[in-house]
Scaffold this motif. Sequence first.
Motif, PDB file in Angstrom:
ATOM      1  N   GLY A  66     -25.937  31.697  33.132  1.00  0.00           N
ATOM      2  CA  GLY A  66     -25.066  32.502  33.986  1.00  0.00           C
ATOM      3  C   GLY A  66     -25.720  33.741  34.549  1.00  0.00           C
ATOM      4  N   PRO A  67     -26.289  34.615  33.707  1.00  0.00           N
ATOM      5  CA  PRO A  67     -26.918  35.821  34.255  1.00  0.00           C
ATOM      6  C   PRO A  67     -28.076  35.507  35.207  1.00  0.00           C
ATOM      7  N   ALA A  68     -28.801  34.436  34.967  1.00  0.00           N
ATOM      8  CA  ALA A  68     -29.901  34.066  35.862  1.00  0.00           C
ATOM      9  C   ALA A  68     -29.368  33.634  37.228  1.00  0.00           C
ATOM     10  N   ALA A  69     -28.152  33.094  37.267  1.00  0.00           N
ATOM     11  CA  ALA A  69     -27.557  32.690  38.537  1.00  0.00           C
ATOM     12  C   ALA A  69     -27.398  33.889  39.460  1.00  0.00           C
ATOM     13  N   VAL A  70     -27.054  35.019  38.887  1.00  0.00           N
ATOM     14  CA  VAL A  70     -26.881  36.225  39.679  1.00  0.00           C
ATOM     15  C   VAL A  70     -28.203  36.608  40.338  1.00  0.00           C
ATOM     16  N   ALA A  71     -29.271  36.559  39.575  1.00  0.00           N
ATOM     17  CA  ALA A  71     -30.587  36.953  40.087  1.00  0.00           C
ATOM     18  C   ALA A  71     -31.087  36.015  41.177  1.00  0.00           C
ATOM     19  N   ALA A  72     -30.572  34.788  41.207  1.00  0.00           N
ATOM     20  CA  ALA A  72     -31.010  33.805  42.201  1.00  0.00           C
ATOM     21  C   ALA A  72     -30.427  34.081  43.583  1.00  0.00           C
ATOM     22  N   GLY A  73     -29.446  34.962  43.680  1.00  0.00           N
ATOM     23  CA  GLY A  73     -28.916  35.348  44.980  1.00  0.00           C
ATOM     24  C   GLY A  73     -27.843  34.433  45.532  1.00  0.00           C
ATOM     25  N   PHE A  74     -26.950  33.940  44.702  1.00  0.00           N
ATOM     26  CA  PHE A  74     -25.849  33.110  45.178  1.00  0.00           C
ATOM     27  C   PHE A  74     -24.866  33.934  45.994  1.00  0.00           C
ATOM     28  N   ASP A  75     -24.137  33.261  46.903  1.00  0.00           N
ATOM     29  CA  ASP A  75     -23.130  33.930  47.729  1.00  0.00           C
ATOM     30  C   ASP A  75     -21.832  34.165  46.974  1.00  0.00           C
ATOM     31  N   HIS A  76     -21.549  33.316  45.981  1.00  0.00           N
ATOM     32  CA  HIS A  76     -20.313  33.415  45.193  1.00  0.00           C
ATOM     33  C   HIS A  76     -20.561  32.711  43.873  1.00  0.00           C
ATOM     34  N   ILE A  77     -20.108  33.301  42.796  1.00  0.00           N
ATOM     35  CA  ILE A  77     -20.279  32.713  41.472  1.00  0.00           C
ATOM     36  C   ILE A  77     -18.913  32.345  40.933  1.00  0.00           C
ATOM     37  N   VAL A  78     -18.758  31.079  40.508  1.00  0.00           N
ATOM     38  CA  VAL A  78     -17.544  30.610  39.859  1.00  0.00           C
ATOM     39  C   VAL A  78     -17.937  30.213  38.451  1.00  0.00           C
TER      40      VAL A  78
END
Length: 81
Positions: A28-40
């Motif tokens: 999950g925290p790595a998803a933020v660093a990847a630059g997604f437009d929206h996290i669900v």
Amino acid sequence: MGQGGLAALLAQAGLPRGVLTVLDEDAGPAAVAAGFDHIVLTGSASTGARVLAAAGLTPCTLELSGVDAAFVLPGADLDLV
């Protein structure tokens, strides 16, 4: 519905490849660093807190109740749901 079940259903419905990425709880925290437009996220409160803290201005939709999420379609028997 098992892991990946929702992703498989969305693919069958025509969701374009690459639009949805399914990650395990630790990613999950790595998803933020990847630059997604929206996290669900459907997961634990502790993971949700880490993701939200790292998200900055990235919009998030978090389901952190510890209970399985469900989609309820029109016409469903609400007593059964």
